[in-house]
Design a protein around this motif. Structure first.
Motif, mmCIF file in Angstrom:
data_model
loop_
_atom_site.group_PDB
_atom_site.id
_atom_site.type_symbol
_atom_site.label_atom_id
_atom_site.label_comp_id
_atom_site.label_asym_id
_atom_site.label_seq_id
_atom_site.Cartn_x
_atom_site.Cartn_y
_atom_site.Cartn_z
ATOM 1 N N CYS A 109 -20.972 29.723 -27.812
ATOM 2 C CA CYS A 109 -22.037 30.286 -26.835
ATOM 3 C C CYS A 109 -22.354 31.702 -27.138
ATOM 4 O O CYS A 109 -23.473 32.215 -26.695
ATOM 5 C CB CYS A 109 -21.519 30.140 -25.402
ATOM 6 S SG CYS A 109 -21.401 28.547 -24.873
ATOM 7 N N GLY A 113 -25.992 32.481 -27.541
ATOM 8 C CA GLY A 113 -26.635 33.835 -26.703
ATOM 9 C C GLY A 113 -27.287 34.848 -27.759
ATOM 10 O O GLY A 113 -28.400 35.168 -27.363
ATOM 11 N N GLY A 133 -23.279 35.505 -23.791
ATOM 12 C CA GLY A 133 -23.114 34.203 -24.096
ATOM 13 C C GLY A 133 -21.650 33.783 -24.341
ATOM 14 O O GLY A 133 -21.125 32.787 -23.923
#
Length: 191
Positions: A109, A113, A133
């Motif tokens: 993530c 992100g 993220g």
């Protein structure tokens, strides 16, 4: 192997060119911390190469003392990230599976992100997207780890929240220590 022969050709220019390249490489390594890469250790490694291969002339060059302090600070940065990232979730009763999935979620993530936020606000968006993220990934990984394990005895949201906050605090602390290392190395190499 030394670059003394080239240093003789371009005495001052070559040294400051190499010091500038070291600074740029160190900043790149520092940004890599956002993606779970050991950026502070890369900064120390690059600075050690500079220390070994660049001949010291008058007041130029990285001193061994500064290099040893940078090594100690890089170790401290790892400790801060580790304690920040997992201590809060472990304190809330997270399982080992939740911790592993939290790390995996952080990695995936943070890249996602950064990729999504970079077009919005290019330099700052990359950093903020990777931090946010990665923190969301830590939350989701910890939560899903507890669901997968079937652990009903713990509050999954509380564990996820602890992983989220711990990730933010851990990465910000490690990056702050990285800034100190880079400033210290840069000042010592240029002055």
């Amino acid at each position: 192997m030394s670059f003394e022969w080239l240093y003789d050709l371009l005495p001052v220019t070559f040294y400051y060119l190499m010091a500038t390249l070291l600074l740029l490489a160190n900043i790149t390594a520092w940004v890599s911390i956002l993606f779970l890469v050991p950026g502070n250790w890369i900064v120390v490694f690059l600075s050690a190469l500079f220390y070994v291969f660049m001949p010291v002339q008058e007041n130029n060059g990285i001193s061994l003392t500064v290099l040893l302090i940078a090594i100690a600070l890089a170790g401290l940065g790892e400790l801060v990230e580790m304690l920040g990232g997992s201590a809060g979730a472990a304190k809330k009763g997270a399982s080992r599976r939740a911790m592993i999935l939290s790390l995996l979620g952080t990695f995936l993530c943070s890249i996602l992100g950064a990729g999504l936020a970079t077009p919005i606000v290019p330099p700052l968006g990359t950093i903020m997207g990777a931090i946010l993220g990665g923190s969301v990934g830590a939350y989701m990984g910890a939560y899903l780890g507890e669901v997968w394990k079937g652990n009903q005895d713990v509050d999954r949201q509380e564990i996820g929240r602890a992983a989220f906050i711990g990730r933010i605090l851990g990465v910000v602390g490690k990056m702050a220590i990285g800034v100190i290392i880079i400033v210290m190395i840069t000042v010592d190499s240029f002055i």
